[in-house]
Design an enzyme around this catalytic site. Structure first.
Site, PDB file in Angstrom:
ATOM      1  N   GLU A   1       0.837  -1.203   0.000  1.00  0.00           N
ATOM      2  CA  GLU A   1       0.000   0.000   0.000  1.00  0.00           C
ATOM      3  C   GLU A   1       0.873   1.254   0.000  1.00  0.00           C
ATOM      4  OE1 GLU A   1      -4.029  -0.680   2.295  1.00  0.00           O
ATOM      5  OE2 GLU A   1      -2.325  -1.313   3.531  1.00  0.00           O
TER       6      GLU A   1
ATOM      7  N   LYS B   1     -11.996   3.772   1.182  1.00  0.00           N
ATOM      8  CA  LYS B   1     -10.826   3.053   0.681  1.00  0.00           C
ATOM      9  C   LYS B   1     -11.328   1.874  -0.157  1.00  0.00           C
ATOM     10  CE  LYS B   1      -6.417   1.245   2.373  1.00  0.00           C
ATOM     11  NZ  LYS B   1      -5.614   0.948   3.574  1.00  0.00           N
TER      12      LYS B   1
END
Length: 121
Positions: free
Chosen positions: A23, A100
């Site tokens: 990420e 997200k």
């Protein structure tokens, strides 16, 4: 307190937030919704931008936070975004949601959202 609101919804920006190394390296899109609670009557009465929140400038400031320093948690990101919204003394309360949609979950899902509400101290 006034119940007037200015809402900015679906603001998209790329960030590197998350606890996984991938990420941080690859980044991903985050979507921000911000609702600011303030009294818009003075701005409306005088047709005066200086007596309200300039949502274009707000969008830019929020994008800079998302694109800025990475954090592990979207809760932390939401807090930083709320602080930006409360920087205007006109705003007495804010609700911020951080979406997200590409969260690393190995199951089918539509979205992950953290929503916080903060008030001026």
């Amino acid at each position: 307190m006034s119940a007037d609101r200015i809402a900015l919804k679906g603001l998209r920006a790329r960030g590197r937030h998350g606890v996984l190394a991938a990420e941080r390296e690859l980044g991903q899109e985050f979507v921000v919704d911000a609702t600011l609670f303030l009294d818009t009557a003075p701005a409306a009465a005088g047709d005066d931008l200086t007596k309200t929140v300039h949502y274009g400038e707000l969008a830019q400031a929020l994008t800079e936070v998302v694109e800025g320093e990475p954090v592990d948690l979207i809760e932390t990101l939401a807090q930083r975004l709320a602080e930006v919204c409360l920087a205007s003394e006109l705003v007495h309360k804010v609700e911020v949601s951080v979406h997200k949609p590409a969260a690393p979950i190995p199951l089918p899902f539509d979205d992950v959202v953290v929503t916080i509400e903060r008030r001026r101290a």
